[in-house]
Motif scaffolding. Sequence first.
Motif, PDB file in Angstrom:
ATOM      1  N   ALA A 512       0.836  -1.203   0.000  1.00 21.82           N
ATOM      2  CA  ALA A 512       0.000   0.000   0.000  1.00 21.82           C
ATOM      3  C   ALA A 512       0.867   1.249   0.000  1.00 21.82           C
ATOM      4  CB  ALA A 512      -0.925  -0.005   1.215  1.00 21.82           C
ATOM      5  N   LEU A 513       1.881   1.215   0.845  1.00 23.55           N
ATOM      6  CA  LEU A 513       2.764   2.373   0.943  1.00 23.55           C
ATOM      7  C   LEU A 513       3.413   2.667  -0.411  1.00 23.55           C
ATOM      8  CD1 LEU A 513       3.394   4.165   3.297  1.00 23.55           C
ATOM      9  CD2 LEU A 513       5.472   2.845   3.722  1.00 23.55           C
ATOM     10  N   GLY A 514       3.872   1.598  -1.057  1.00 29.03           N
ATOM     11  CA  GLY A 514       4.493   1.762  -2.378  1.00 29.03           C
ATOM     12  C   GLY A 514       3.527   2.397  -3.361  1.00 29.03           C
ATOM     13  N   ALA A 515       2.297   1.901  -3.376  1.00 34.27           N
ATOM     14  CA  ALA A 515       1.301   2.415  -4.328  1.00 34.27           C
ATOM     15  C   ALA A 515       0.989   3.876  -4.056  1.00 34.27           C
ATOM     16  CB  ALA A 515       0.027   1.583  -4.244  1.00 34.27           C
ATOM     17  N   PHE A 516       0.840   4.216  -2.770  1.00 33.95           N
ATOM     18  CA  PHE A 516       0.514   5.607  -2.445  1.00 33.95           C
ATOM     19  C   PHE A 516       1.669   6.535  -2.828  1.00 33.95           C
ATOM     20  CE2 PHE A 516      -2.568   3.895   0.869  1.00 33.95           C
ATOM     21  CZ  PHE A 516      -3.661   4.193   0.099  1.00 33.95           C
ATOM     22  N   GLN A 517       2.906   6.029  -2.601  1.00 31.27           N
ATOM     23  CA  GLN A 517       4.049   6.862  -2.979  1.00 31.27           C
ATOM     24  C   GLN A 517       4.045   7.127  -4.479  1.00 31.27           C
ATOM     25  OE1 GLN A 517       6.892   4.476  -0.989  1.00 31.27           O
ATOM     26  NE2 GLN A 517       7.237   5.979   0.637  1.00 31.27           N
ATOM     27  N   ARG A 518       3.719   6.076  -5.239  1.00 30.96           N
ATOM     28  CA  ARG A 518       3.660   6.220  -6.694  1.00 30.96           C
ATOM     29  C   ARG A 518       2.582   7.224  -7.088  1.00 30.96           C
ATOM     30  NH1 ARG A 518       4.992   2.757 -11.153  1.00 30.96           N
ATOM     31  NH2 ARG A 518       5.344   4.350 -12.740  1.00 30.96           N
ATOM     32  N   ALA A 519       1.430   7.094  -6.467  1.00 31.95           N
ATOM     33  CA  ALA A 519       0.317   7.997  -6.789  1.00 31.95           C
ATOM     34  C   ALA A 519       0.699   9.431  -6.476  1.00 31.95           C
ATOM     35  CB  ALA A 519      -0.921   7.602  -5.991  1.00 31.95           C
ATOM     36  N   GLN A 520       1.375   9.596  -5.339  1.00 33.46           N
ATOM     37  CA  GLN A 520       1.715  10.957  -4.929  1.00 33.46           C
ATOM     38  C   GLN A 520       2.733  11.567  -5.881  1.00 33.46           C
ATOM     39  OE1 GLN A 520       4.362  12.670  -3.185  1.00 33.46           O
ATOM     40  NE2 GLN A 520       3.019  14.449  -2.836  1.00 33.46           N
ATOM     41  N   SER A 521       3.687  10.751  -6.353  1.00 31.51           N
ATOM     42  CA  SER A 521       4.676  11.307  -7.270  1.00 31.51           C
ATOM     43  C   SER A 521       4.066  11.592  -8.638  1.00 31.51           C
ATOM     44  CB  SER A 521       5.869  10.360  -7.399  1.00 31.51           C
ATOM     45  OG  SER A 521       5.449   9.167  -8.027  1.00 31.51           O
ATOM     46  N   LEU A 522       3.045  10.819  -9.014  1.00 27.55           N
ATOM     47  CA  LEU A 522       2.397  11.058 -10.303  1.00 27.55           C
ATOM     48  C   LEU A 522       1.506  12.286 -10.265  1.00 27.55           C
ATOM     49  CD1 LEU A 522       1.365   7.477 -11.440  1.00 27.55           C
ATOM     50  CD2 LEU A 522       2.889   9.029 -12.653  1.00 27.55           C
ATOM     51  N   SER A 523       0.913  12.528  -9.118  1.00 27.19           N
ATOM     52  CA  SER A 523      -0.034  13.636  -9.047  1.00 27.19           C
ATOM     53  C   SER A 523       0.239  14.473  -7.809  1.00 27.19           C
ATOM     54  CB  SER A 523      -1.451  13.068  -9.025  1.00 27.19           C
ATOM     55  OG  SER A 523      -2.371  14.101  -8.914  1.00 27.19           O
ATOM     56  N   PRO A 524       1.325  15.245  -7.844  1.00 23.76           N
ATOM     57  CA  PRO A 524       1.741  15.958  -6.619  1.00 23.76           C
ATOM     58  C   PRO A 524       0.763  17.043  -6.189  1.00 23.76           C
ATOM     59  CG  PRO A 524       3.118  16.593  -8.487  1.00 23.76           C
ATOM     60  CD  PRO A 524       2.247  15.483  -8.966  1.00 23.76           C
ATOM     61  N   THR A 525      -0.160  17.445  -7.070  1.00 24.59           N
ATOM     62  CA  THR A 525      -1.081  18.512  -6.643  1.00 24.59           C
ATOM     63  C   THR A 525      -2.399  17.959  -6.128  1.00 24.59           C
ATOM     64  OG1 THR A 525      -1.823  18.717  -8.917  1.00 24.59           O
ATOM     65  CG2 THR A 525      -0.172  20.293  -8.172  1.00 24.59           C
ATOM     66  N   ASP A 526      -2.498  16.640  -6.052  1.00 26.26           N
ATOM     67  CA  ASP A 526      -3.731  16.044  -5.551  1.00 26.26           C
ATOM     68  C   ASP A 526      -3.608  15.869  -4.035  1.00 26.26           C
ATOM     69  OD1 ASP A 526      -5.996  14.680  -5.016  1.00 26.26           O
ATOM     70  OD2 ASP A 526      -5.629  13.027  -6.401  1.00 26.26           O
ATOM     71  N   ALA A 546       4.681  10.939   8.275  1.00 28.51           N
ATOM     72  CA  ALA A 546       3.245  11.142   8.053  1.00 28.51           C
ATOM     73  C   ALA A 546       2.880  12.606   8.255  1.00 28.51           C
ATOM     74  CB  ALA A 546       2.448  10.256   9.001  1.00 28.51           C
ATOM     75  N   LEU A 547       3.451  13.211   9.286  1.00 36.06           N
ATOM     76  CA  LEU A 547       3.160  14.622   9.552  1.00 36.06           C
ATOM     77  C   LEU A 547       3.536  15.492   8.357  1.00 36.06           C
ATOM     78  CD1 LEU A 547       4.091  15.191  13.290  1.00 36.06           C
ATOM     79  CD2 LEU A 547       1.975  15.871  12.151  1.00 36.06           C
ATOM     80  N   GLY A 548       4.689  15.162   7.758  1.00 39.83           N
ATOM     81  CA  GLY A 548       5.129  15.930   6.590  1.00 39.83           C
ATOM     82  C   GLY A 548       4.102  15.883   5.480  1.00 39.83           C
ATOM     83  N   TYR A 549       3.604  14.700   5.180  1.00 41.55           N
ATOM     84  CA  TYR A 549       2.669  14.577   4.045  1.00 41.55           C
ATOM     85  C   TYR A 549       1.298  15.139   4.376  1.00 41.55           C
ATOM     86  CZ  TYR A 549       5.909  12.080   1.117  1.00 41.55           C
ATOM     87  OH  TYR A 549       6.972  11.764   0.330  1.00 41.55           O
ATOM     88  N   VAL A 550       0.886  15.004   5.628  1.00 40.51           N
ATOM     89  CA  VAL A 550      -0.428  15.533   5.952  1.00 40.51           C
ATOM     90  C   VAL A 550      -0.397  17.064   5.875  1.00 40.51           C
ATOM     91  CG1 VAL A 550      -0.409  15.822   8.470  1.00 40.51           C
ATOM     92  CG2 VAL A 550      -2.465  15.058   7.345  1.00 40.51           C
ATOM     93  N   ARG A 551       0.730  17.642   6.194  1.00 41.83           N
ATOM     94  CA  ARG A 551       0.845  19.106   6.050  1.00 41.83           C
ATOM     95  C   ARG A 551       0.771  19.488   4.578  1.00 41.83           C
ATOM     96  NH1 ARG A 551       4.498  19.322  10.860  1.00 41.83           N
ATOM     97  NH2 ARG A 551       3.046  20.113  12.442  1.00 41.83           N
ATOM     98  N   GLN A 552       1.413  18.658   3.758  1.00 40.41           N
ATOM     99  CA  GLN A 552       1.350  18.916   2.315  1.00 40.41           C
ATOM    100  C   GLN A 552      -0.086  18.846   1.821  1.00 40.41           C
ATOM    101  OE1 GLN A 552       4.446  16.690   0.370  1.00 40.41           O
ATOM    102  NE2 GLN A 552       3.446  16.926  -1.624  1.00 40.41           N
ATOM    103  N   ALA A 553      -0.795  17.820   2.288  1.00 40.71           N
ATOM    104  CA  ALA A 553      -2.204  17.668   1.878  1.00 40.71           C
ATOM    105  C   ALA A 553      -3.010  18.885   2.306  1.00 40.71           C
ATOM    106  CB  ALA A 553      -2.800  16.405   2.496  1.00 40.71           C
ATOM    107  N   LEU A 554      -2.715  19.386   3.492  1.00 40.00           N
ATOM    108  CA  LEU A 554      -3.485  20.529   3.990  1.00 40.00           C
ATOM    109  C   LEU A 554      -3.148  21.806   3.236  1.00 40.00           C
ATOM    110  CD1 LEU A 554      -3.569  19.748   7.785  1.00 40.00           C
ATOM    111  CD2 LEU A 554      -5.533  20.088   6.299  1.00 40.00           C
ATOM    112  N   GLN A 555      -1.913  21.871   2.738  1.00 39.23           N
ATOM    113  CA  GLN A 555      -1.599  23.041   1.919  1.00 39.23           C
ATOM    114  C   GLN A 555      -2.399  23.033   0.627  1.00 39.23           C
ATOM    115  OE1 GLN A 555       2.631  22.966   1.649  1.00 39.23           O
ATOM    116  NE2 GLN A 555       2.815  24.054   3.594  1.00 39.23           N
TER     117      GLN A 555
END
Lengths: 837, 547
Positions: A512-526, A546-555
């Motif tokens: 799951a982690l691998g897939a999410f990382q792939r998704a995030q790199s493909l669509s960094p603005t999502d 996790a904190l780093g990415y959740v902050r990104q999501a909130l931005q």
Amino acid sequence: MTTRKSGSRLETEIERCRSEGQWDKIPELVRQLSAKLISNDDLGELLLGECKLQAYLKENPIKQGSSPRGPRLKLVEVRKHLTAALDRGNLKPDYLQEASLLMAKLCYVEAEFREALGHYGRVNLDEMQLAGAPVYRLSMIAEAYATKGLCLEKVPAGSPSLSNKNSGSPSSSRSTTDREQEIITCYEKSGDIALLYLQEAEKALSAGIQNRSPKPGPTTQEQELGYFLETGLQRAHVIHFKNGNLTQGVGRFREILRAVETRTTQNLRMTIARQLAEILLRGMCEQSYWSPLEDPPAVSPLDDPTRQGHIYIKNYSLSRSPRLYSGENLFCPQENTEEALLLLLISESMANRDAVLSRIPEHNNDRIISLQSASVVYDLLTIALGRRGQYEMLSECLERAMKFAFEEFHLWYQLALSLMAAGKSARAVKVLKECIRLKPDDPTIPLLAVKLCIGPLHWLDEGEMFAKMVIDMGEKAAEFRAKGYMAIGLVYSLKATDASLRSSQEEYQRKALGAFQRAQSLSPTDHLAAFYLALQLAVSRQIPEALGYVRQALQLQGDDVHSLHLLALLLSAQKHYHDALNIIEMALSEYPENFNLLYTKVKLEAMCRGPEEALLTCKHMLQIWKSFYNLTNPSDSGRGSSLLDRAIADRRQLNAMTLPDFSDPETGRQQVFLLIWDFLLSVTLNFHSGKTDALKSEVYIGMSKPAEAAACTQEAANLFPTSHNVLYMRGQIAELKGNIEEAKRWYEEALSINPTHVKTMQRLGLILHQLQRYSLSEKVLRDAVQVNSTAHDVWNSLGEVLQAQGNAAAATECFLTALELEASSPILPFTIIPRAL
Amino acid sequence: MFGSERSVVEEWLSEFKSLPETHIPSYAGSLHLKKSLVPALYRVIQDPNNELLEPVCHQLFELYRSSEDRLRRFTLQFLPELVWVYLRITASRDRQSNGCIEALLLGIYNLEIVDKDGNSRLLSFTIPSLSKPSIYHEPSSLGSMVLTEGALCQHDQIRVLYSGLHPQRETFTAQNRFEVLCFLMLCYNAAVVYMPLSSYQSVCRMSSRLCVCGFPRQQQKLWREPCNRVLLDPEFMVQMLTAVYHAIYNGEWEMGREALEDIVYRAQLELYSQPLLLGNAMKSSLPESAPDDPRGRKVLQVEVTPTVSRISISAITTASIRRHRWKREDTDGMSGGEDSFNINDPDEGFSSGASNSSQPSGTKAGGGGGVGLRGSSLSSSSSSIKKAITARLSRDREKVREREREADRKPELLTDHQPAESRPPQRQQSPPSSINLEAIHLSPIKKHLSFPVGPALVRTGSTSSSKSFDCMTFNLNGGEDEQEEAARGEDKERGISVGGSHRHSTISLQEEHLVRPEEAQELLPAGAPLTKQSRSPSFNMQIISQV
């Protein structure tokens, strides 16, 4: 016709043939007629002229939109017959009129429009009797009006038109508006009489069949309307719409549709019903609507303002009108969607009936035509029902289209979407499978299927298959590629939660982690990609990442409720309880009725501010819950009301909470209810125990009033007797009362219902420990750790049991693990946050 | 903003303030004559830093509060622009500059949710039912529908609330944002005909931009202003589609179609089924060509349509199958009293008046024609429900017959398993027993009853009116018969597989949830709670009465 003489069989027979359009029999009948009476010669001429003209028109039909072609050789004979009939003047007045009308028709066919109008001037069309007239005569009058209208359209307005109405007045002074008015009146009268004619013809036909023969003879044969009647029926509204006069056009459509249908008008009715529905959906709105039984508004925004001069006023009445649908309690639409729906349902039933089912090549064209006309109706039905949120009914309608939708992607796809919108997820997935087969390149379709599979259905294996389809499309999936990875990540993530073995759990989490990382790199603005990556990292207890990415999501999406919730839980895992509570309160200011947030708030408040405040929040939750269910009481709302749908959608969101406590597949209401009981119980327990540490107080209880809790639980148990949660709570209460044996029994029952309920396992382990049955206790706790390797309190209990058994080394290991896990343990499991596409 | 525009707006602001009450109607009538005012107001709304924004919003609200429809519509024309500006600023997290637009939107919302007397405004409409006569049809001429649950539900025209019970809102929150905006768009769509072309342009622009901003497609647009993605709600997108659909046909063909494409694009990315469903339907029913005049209206193109069906008579259609079947049955000598049940063959969904009239009716052999038609209409108007049920029952009459033949071949086997089947054939000819027969073997309705947790029951509960359900129960029990009751019980025990295996519908999707009980369980949470709460007592009663 009042002069009809009874007794003459021959005349009756002639009348019948004329009414039924059996022109080939006329010459023979005329021969018989002339053998009888001398004075009938003129009638014979009239009949021969008529039948030859009709035969000519049958062989050389006038096409819509084309002009008549001028004199023809064959028509010379017709003219000869009719002139003979007219010239001698021996005919009875009725027949004389008929001869004139036929002459006028002939003139039109020969493109002698002025001459035709001259004939119409001599016969006063408006004074021809409709009541009591034989059927053929109705048709003749209808045709005459239509032909007159056609002639008037051909002859320029300035030129003399010898219309009977104003035959004396100087024609040059007439304005075009008057002329237009006259033309439309001609067509409308023609149409009305044509409808009457068709109704009468059908009546006569069935009566005739009953009288003459027991076998249905020519009934099945379709009656053709011919150019003139078709024009008469339709030209009026065509002109209205050409002039941008929608109000009148709508009125005319309604008049035609209100007339009782005949077999011949079915096709026309289907077209008109659909067109009227189109106008209602495309050109009208609720505020501009007027009901079919009301007068239209004087000024309507429907009408083209640049053509204001062309207002047409209907100012005629016929001595006899077509029969309208009548009866008591006749449904009359009061709103534009209502009328559109009624019309579309009628069209649908007709389109459905006429859809060609056979797939042999000879019928291919027919099939495509019928499919297209049905398809248009279904599209309009979708638009009408969709804007009112009636997806349930829509899915039923579309399902009726399936019998002729073989290999028709559009209809299949629409059915799938309507099923999905109606909440019929399982069937939607089946239909989506067929859609994928028909259009394998479209990444949206498998993604829709995954959405259903990981959402309401929880079919994780199927979901994985669909998600892989998207990933296998590679670059072709374009913007949907990231979604594909996100989908498969969610599937693995949910599988990890479901997995009972630690090894497979970890394997799925890794995937799951691998897939999410792939998704995030493909669509960094999502923001969703960043959020799910953060959530997965959190579940794997990689808190800082996790904190780093959740902050990104909130931005990317500042008020996303799940991101805010995750941020709060992550802060609680770092033991920044006050910060977490602040975040939750901020999130609650945006989502004041979100149960998940409130639940977390209760836990955090109990931790930071003591149980009193937590109990207040609990009460608040109960109030929201109550108003929520009162509001959506369905007693007053009908089938598939959109309000109801919304409520259901909201409830789905609640169901999506995958609390480990409430993972049993029971109803959503029960889940919410139990959730609240759980709060109440745990808060009550905390309250009375007087301890501030909620986590510990749930385990170590010194409660003074177990009776209250017991009463709560009893109530819950009455509602949901087979819930393992209730049994678990009963066990806890028994423990409070000091009935260790009873508690053990409850826990065992709870486990027999849900063998992987970690909390129960932990409690049972502790009781067994108390009863000094160490090895069994160790077994239960080890199982619990297998199920959830991050439950630090279970590790702790396990350590205690091992210590009691004298296994100090292993116990130390366990305590260390517990400590380590506790350091990264959130106040509620991260998996409380719903995972859905 | 140019000075001239500014002065136009300022003049407008001061004029209305000094307007005496009595002049309002004439003012409303002349407002549209101020040609430069509307573009100037758009400029003000689009610029969040304009100092005129606050007085303009305030005055727009004052206009909306007046009792004059034309003034309300004047304000309403700016709604799409206001929504766009509000959502864009919300996505950019720059809340403070949004205040007066938020206030205006909430003000309109709070005015619209109540009627004149201050009661909550309930918007409802009736779903027409073909089984009830209307000013446009007679039920018998269209035939009855298949007696599915859905059809049963539709037996009564059902009044549906599509909007209502909205609470007053003082502030926007993320949770109520789209509830408010959906309702506002609903109001806009209810008056969309009265909107000027500039408002249609605005609604198309708003829809396109909301759907693409922050997404790759924005790069293909002329408008590239960097902007965060704006969260959208599926229902709000449906409202956008409704407005855009209107714009397409009323002068904004090009912009409207572009907006439609963008909404569908976004609906695909978000995997929202509702807007995708509507968007697809709108796209596929678009006329092939643009209107002649690019700004022209294209509500409808009418031509004279030929009245003769374009379908050749030899093609197999639902209607032709029915005709064929009647003919065959007639020659087989099967036309007994039973045939009178065959008036509407619901296999095909609907039967037609046309076919009706060519059908040799059982009671009046060879009668046919219009008489048959009239006759059936008479009977149907008296008891349309019963008729529909009979129609439904006759649907599987063929299958019954097939099974009868089977039963003849191996009677001992079937007697064992299905006592109902082995009853003497003459009993099956009579109407009541044919009803019983049907009740025993195929009705999915009964299956739902025997399956209290199944999704079908849930669906029934949430959707059907219990009245029609009662009717069903009554009719099924119409011919009280011990044997039948027993058989029904047995059938229930054997449950799904028996019934399922004998159904051959054109699409076998129907069976999905019948053969997958575990799936049914999982489906349940969606609709169950409500049902349980509101319906369960009466339903349990019905279940009991069935057993």
